[in-house]
Design an enzyme around this catalytic site. Sequence first.
Site, PDB file in Angstrom:
ATOM      1  N   ASP A 118     -36.286 -18.420  48.295  1.00  0.00           N
ATOM      2  CA  ASP A 118     -36.719 -19.400  49.296  1.00  0.00           C
ATOM      3  C   ASP A 118     -37.314 -18.731  50.540  1.00  0.00           C
ATOM      4  OD1 ASP A 118     -35.454 -20.905  47.417  1.00  0.00           O
ATOM      5  OD2 ASP A 118     -33.708 -21.400  48.650  1.00  0.00           O
TER       6      ASP A 118
ATOM      7  N   TYR B  70     -22.591 -23.424  43.167  1.00  0.00           N
ATOM      8  CA  TYR B  70     -23.616 -22.383  43.196  1.00  0.00           C
ATOM      9  C   TYR B  70     -22.962 -21.006  43.074  1.00  0.00           C
ATOM     10  CZ  TYR B  70     -27.771 -19.795  44.688  1.00  0.00           C
ATOM     11  OH  TYR B  70     -28.830 -18.930  44.735  1.00  0.00           O
TER      12      TYR B  70
HETATM   13  C1  GLA Z   1     -31.298 -22.250  45.859  1.00  0.00           C
HETATM   14  C2  GLA Z   1     -31.189 -20.811  46.355  1.00  0.00           C
HETATM   15  C3  GLA Z   1     -32.239 -19.931  45.675  1.00  0.00           C
HETATM   16  C4  GLA Z   1     -32.205 -20.093  44.155  1.00  0.00           C
HETATM   17  C5  GLA Z   1     -32.227 -21.570  43.776  1.00  0.00           C
HETATM   18  C6  GLA Z   1     -32.044 -21.783  42.298  1.00  0.00           C
HETATM   19  O1  GLA Z   1     -32.509 -22.797  46.289  1.00  0.00           O
HETATM   20  O2  GLA Z   1     -31.352 -20.748  47.736  1.00  0.00           O
HETATM   21  O3  GLA Z   1     -32.028 -18.588  46.040  1.00  0.00           O
HETATM   22  O4  GLA Z   1     -31.107 -19.429  43.604  1.00  0.00           O
HETATM   23  O5  GLA Z   1     -31.209 -22.303  44.442  1.00  0.00           O
HETATM   24  O6  GLA Z   1     -33.138 -21.280  41.603  1.00  0.00           O
END
Ligand code: GLA
Length: 398
Positions: free
Chosen positions: A185, A235
């Site tokens: 991101d 997550y």
């Molecule tokens: C979130 C995290 C990213 C990535 C996505 C899944 O957005 O911030 O780093 O791991 O999830 O692809």
Amino acid sequence: MLTGAFNLFMTLSELTTHVAEQFVETYGRPPRWIVAAPGRVNVIGEHTDYNDGFVLPMAIERYAVMAADKSSDGKIRIRDVADGVEPALIDLSSPVMPGSPKWGNYSRGVVAGMLERGINPGGLDVLLHSTVPLGGGLSSSAALEVCTATLLEAATGKKMNPVEKALLCQKAEHEFANVPCGIMDQFISVMGRQNSLLLLDCRSRETRLVPMADASVQLLIANTNVRHELSGGEYAQRRSQCETAAKILGVTSLRDATAEMLESAKGKMDEVVFRRARHVIGEIERTVHAAEGIRESNWATVGQLMYASHASLRDDYEVSCTELDAIVEIAEAIGIKGGIYGCRMTGGGFGGCTVALVKTENVEAITNQIAADYKKKTKIEATIFVSRPAAGATIIKA
Ligand code: GLA
């Protein structure tokens, strides 16, 4: 930090004018600096970044914008244009720590990281306006972090190396927001390019531009407008399941594993861990193929890869939800005949947005159809828009 429907669709130049005017209204003088950083949509390559794999995001035409001037009291004060949002105050005379309001921690983390590098902007009066929907899986937090870092670059005249800047913002998210995110991101918010996707190798951190200038196709983003609260812990749990799988396979990360290796180690691991690894290994491959497909304008292939990615995230990685699945099912029913090549959930999951590859000529009909069918299925209004690949963070007024 919530934005109304009208504001959500402002162009960057409209947004800049608006924030500058609001700054004058709030602080009684014009801003000295204006900076912006975009949100992102990930076209494919989900939950691969923290496994050293590939991702294929693009920056979108939705931005966090900050207007600022020196403050008279040596503090950094960030106000949001929206009513009722508590301002964030960062006192530079003592060590910068996480605090309240919670949303200010993204900026606090960045300021702390910049101070560690000797980049000290002194006090600032800041006005923030973000059109990146919150909790929509479009990286509103990365946009805020990168916007803050860009403002500090503007205010100090010290430009950072883009990789170092993205890593600093990622660290802010780890340490000040407690989210063990990967690098995708922040990288795309710093490095996005107009009319290009970015194929990012999360191991070497090398980036390759994948041009997407063909005006006959668009990426259509549909926000389910739901956000399931379990996302934080889930997550971190996915991340540790991947690490477990890599350990059992005897590799540094799942980037080094193959489908064959996984199959032959099946008896050695928990069934859930096996499925998590199967998603990641398959998704890394799909991402590389999708980048080739886009280079060759092979839209049908790219679309199939997007559907396969969604199925894998839904069944093996278990990060989808009924609302995301509903939109993907609606897209499949519309099909290529109706102008949709492929569709999938995007971002971390458990709510947020889908991304679909669609024919430009069908955008309006598709938007109406998805909105109507989604409402019928879920009783929820979706927010749907298209975005061209946008440029990364910029200093608009230096
Ligand atoms: C979130 C995290 C990213 C990535 C996505 C899944 O957005 O911030 O780093 O791991 O999830 O692809």
